[in-house]
Scaffold this active site. Structure first.
Site, PDB file in Angstrom:
ATOM      1  N   HIS A 122       2.060  -5.937   4.029  1.00 30.34           N
ATOM      2  CA  HIS A 122       2.488  -7.150   4.758  1.00 30.34           C
ATOM      3  C   HIS A 122       3.695  -7.833   4.100  1.00 30.34           C
ATOM      4  O   HIS A 122       4.309  -8.713   4.719  1.00 30.34           O
ATOM      5  CB  HIS A 122       1.349  -8.167   4.855  1.00 30.34           C
ATOM      6  CG  HIS A 122       0.183  -7.687   5.676  1.00 30.34           C
ATOM      7  ND1 HIS A 122       0.322  -7.251   6.978  1.00 30.34           N
ATOM      8  CD2 HIS A 122      -1.139  -7.554   5.367  1.00 30.34           C
ATOM      9  CE1 HIS A 122      -0.878  -6.878   7.436  1.00 30.34           C
ATOM     10  NE2 HIS A 122      -1.774  -7.045   6.478  1.00 30.34           N
ATOM     11  N   HIS A 124      -4.702  -3.237   9.820  1.00 27.80           N
ATOM     12  CA  HIS A 124      -3.696  -4.243  10.168  1.00 27.80           C
ATOM     13  C   HIS A 124      -2.316  -3.593  10.260  1.00 27.80           C
ATOM     14  O   HIS A 124      -2.027  -2.640   9.534  1.00 27.80           O
ATOM     15  CB  HIS A 124      -3.678  -5.350   9.104  1.00 27.80           C
ATOM     16  CG  HIS A 124      -5.004  -6.016   8.936  1.00 27.80           C
ATOM     17  ND1 HIS A 124      -5.851  -5.731   7.886  1.00 27.80           N
ATOM     18  CD2 HIS A 124      -5.639  -6.916   9.717  1.00 27.80           C
ATOM     19  CE1 HIS A 124      -6.958  -6.458   8.014  1.00 27.80           C
ATOM     20  NE2 HIS A 124      -6.853  -7.184   9.124  1.00 27.80           N
ATOM     21  N   ASP A 130      -9.882  -0.681   5.946  1.00 22.28           N
ATOM     22  CA  ASP A 130     -10.523  -1.801   6.640  1.00 22.28           C
ATOM     23  C   ASP A 130     -10.735  -1.546   8.135  1.00 22.28           C
ATOM     24  O   ASP A 130     -11.233  -2.427   8.837  1.00 22.28           O
ATOM     25  CB  ASP A 130      -9.760  -3.118   6.405  1.00 22.28           C
ATOM     26  CG  ASP A 130      -8.257  -2.953   6.413  1.00 22.28           C
ATOM     27  OD1 ASP A 130      -7.772  -1.870   6.805  1.00 22.28           O
ATOM     28  OD2 ASP A 130      -7.555  -3.912   6.030  1.00 22.28           O
ATOM     29  N   ASP A 159      -4.244   1.635   7.608  1.00 20.46           N
ATOM     30  CA  ASP A 159      -4.880   0.323   7.418  1.00 20.46           C
ATOM     31  C   ASP A 159      -5.067  -0.316   8.807  1.00 20.46           C
ATOM     32  O   ASP A 159      -4.231  -0.119   9.692  1.00 20.46           O
ATOM     33  CB  ASP A 159      -3.986  -0.562   6.549  1.00 20.46           C
ATOM     34  CG  ASP A 159      -4.644  -1.887   6.168  1.00 20.46           C
ATOM     35  OD1 ASP A 159      -5.126  -1.999   5.030  1.00 20.46           O
ATOM     36  OD2 ASP A 159      -4.667  -2.805   7.021  1.00 20.46           O
TER      37      ASP A 159
END
Ligand SMILES: [Zn+2]
Length: 341
Positions: free
Chosen positions: A121, A159, A244, A157
Site C-alpha cells: 500500500h 487487498h 488475508d 494479497d
C-alpha cells in the site's frame, strides 16, 4: 532456495489490538525454524540503501520516515510507527531487495522474504495501510537496475496493492497483476485501471466479489494470470504474498484455503520455470489470522522450497466458480485488446 528473515521483525510495534501485530513475526519465525531444521538455508536481510529506496519513494518521504526513529507516530488512521519502526522497515525492504538479488545471481533460483511491516500500500510520498516502504516495488526496481528487461509482480494479497500499481502505472517494463476483494480497502483496483501512457495494458486488475474461494482463484489463474505471464515473458517473477484472502482472515471476506495458497504459489513457480529461468522471489504482505498465516506460509514454502517443482494441488471443489467467471469476463472485456486471453 533461500529464506530471508530477521527475528527483529517483531520489534516494529503497533497499538494493542492492531491486526498487523508483532505476533505475526512470531508465527513467521516458527515457520522459518521448521525450514531451518529441515536443512533449509536462511540469511539475515541487508539494510535497504537509500539509493535503492529512492527509486520508488521521494527523498522528502524517506526523510520523513527516517525522522520517526525513536518515536511513536500515527501516519494515517491505520499506520503507526514505534521507536524501532524506521529501522525495521529498512530491514523489510532490504529483505525483498536481497531476495531478488539472490535469484538474479543465479546460484539460487528461488527466494522467500518473510517480512513485516508489509509494503504494497505504500505510495511514492505516502505511508498507508500498515505499510511504510513498498518492499516488492523496491525489489522490482532493483531487478530493473540489475538489467532485467521485464519484471512481473503478482499480488494475491486480498487487498489491492495501490502503491505498487501507481509506482509502475506508466512503465511497460513492470507488469502488475492483482487479485483482490472489490470493493474493499483501499478502494482502488477496478478492472478498467489498466495503466497509463506507455504502461497501458501492463496493469492487470482482477477484482473479485466477497466470498471468492479456491475454485475462483484457480479459474482466474488458468484463464487470465498464467496466459498473460507467458505472453509478457518476464526475466524474474515477484510475488506479493499476502494470505488475508484466507477463509479465516478477520479483515476480509474471501474463502481461500491454506492449500489454495500453496497451489497458487506452485502455479507461479511453474510459469517462472517456463519463462523466467525459474527465477521467482516471494515477499510477504498481509495475513492476520495467526493460525491461517502459519498454515498458508508453510503451504507457500512447500511449493517454492523443494528442488523439484511440485504439481499445483488445488483443493477439490465441485462448486461452480461463478465469481471467478464474472471477473474473467469483465477482465476480458477490458484487457483482450492487450493480451490474448
Ligand atoms: Zn492485505
Amino acid at each position: 532456495m533461500i529464506v530471508i528473515w530477521s527475528p527483529r521483525s517483531e520489534e516494529h510495534q503497533t497499538p494493542p489490538g492492531h491486526p498487523e501485530s508483532p505476533a505475526r513475526a512470531k508465527v513467521m519465525g516458527e515457520v522459518v525454524e521448521v525450514w531451518k531444521r529441515r536443512g533449509g538455508e536462511v540469511r539475515a536481510p541487508s539494510v535497504a540503501a537509500l539509493t535503492q529506496l529512492a527509486r520508488v519513494h521521494s527523498l522528502e518521504y524517506l526523510d520523513s520516515i527516517i525522522g520517526t526513529a525513536g518515536r511513536s507516530v500515527a501516519l494515517d488512521p491505520d499506520t503507526y510507527t514505534s521507536p524501532e519502526t524506521a529501522e525495521i522497515a529498512l530491514l523489510a525492504a532490504g529483505a525483498a531487495i536481497d531476495a531478488v538479488n539472490y535469484v538474479l545471481e543465479g546460484e539460487r533460483r528461488r527466494a522467500f522474504a518473510f517480512v513485516r511491516p508489509p509494503g504494497h500500500h505504500a505510495e511514492r510520498h505516502r505511508a498507508m495501510g500498515f505499510c511504510f516502504y513498498n518492499n516488492v516495488a523496491a525489489a522490482a526496481a532493483e531487478a530493473r537496475a540489475q538489467g532485467v528487461e521485464r519484471v512481473a509482480i503478482i499480488d494475491y494479497d486480498v487487498h489491492h496493492g495501490n502503491g505498487t500499481q501507481y509506482l509502475f502505472d506508466d512503465d511497460p517494463t513492470v507488469l502488475y497483476i492483482s487479485l483482490h476483494q472489490f470493493p474493499a480497502y483501499p478502494g482502488t483496483g477496478a478492472v478498467d485501471e489498466v495503466g497509463t501512457g506507455p504502461g497501458t495494458g501492463s496493469t492487470v486488475n482482477l477484482p473479485l466479489e466477497p466470498g471468492a474461494a479456491d475454485e475462483d482463484y484457480r479459474l482466474l489463474f488458468s484463464e487470465i494470470v498464467l496466459p498473460i505471464l507467458r505472453q509478457f515473458d518476464p526475466g524474474v517473477l515477484l510475488v506479493s504474498a499476502g494470505f488475508d484472502a484466507h477463509a479465516h482472515d478477520p479483515l476480509a471476506d474471501m474463502r481461500v484455503s491454506s492449500e489454495g495458497f500453496g497451489a497458487m504459489t506452485a502455479e507461479l513457480r511453474l510459469v517462472a520455470e517456463e519463462c523466467a529461468d525459474g527465477r521467482v522471489a516471494l515477499v510477504t504482505e498481509g495475513g492476520y489470522n495467526l493460525h491461517a498465516l502459519g498454515e498458508s506460509l508453510t503451504a507457500a514454502l512447500e511449493a517454492i522450497g523443494p528442488e523439484r517443482a511440485p504439481e499445483p494441488r488445488w483443493p477439490r471443489s465441485s462448486a461452480t466458480p461463478a465469481r471467478g467467471q464474472r471477473t474473467a469476463a469483465a477482465a476480458r472485456a477490458v484487457l483482450a485488446q492487450f493480451w490474448q486471453i
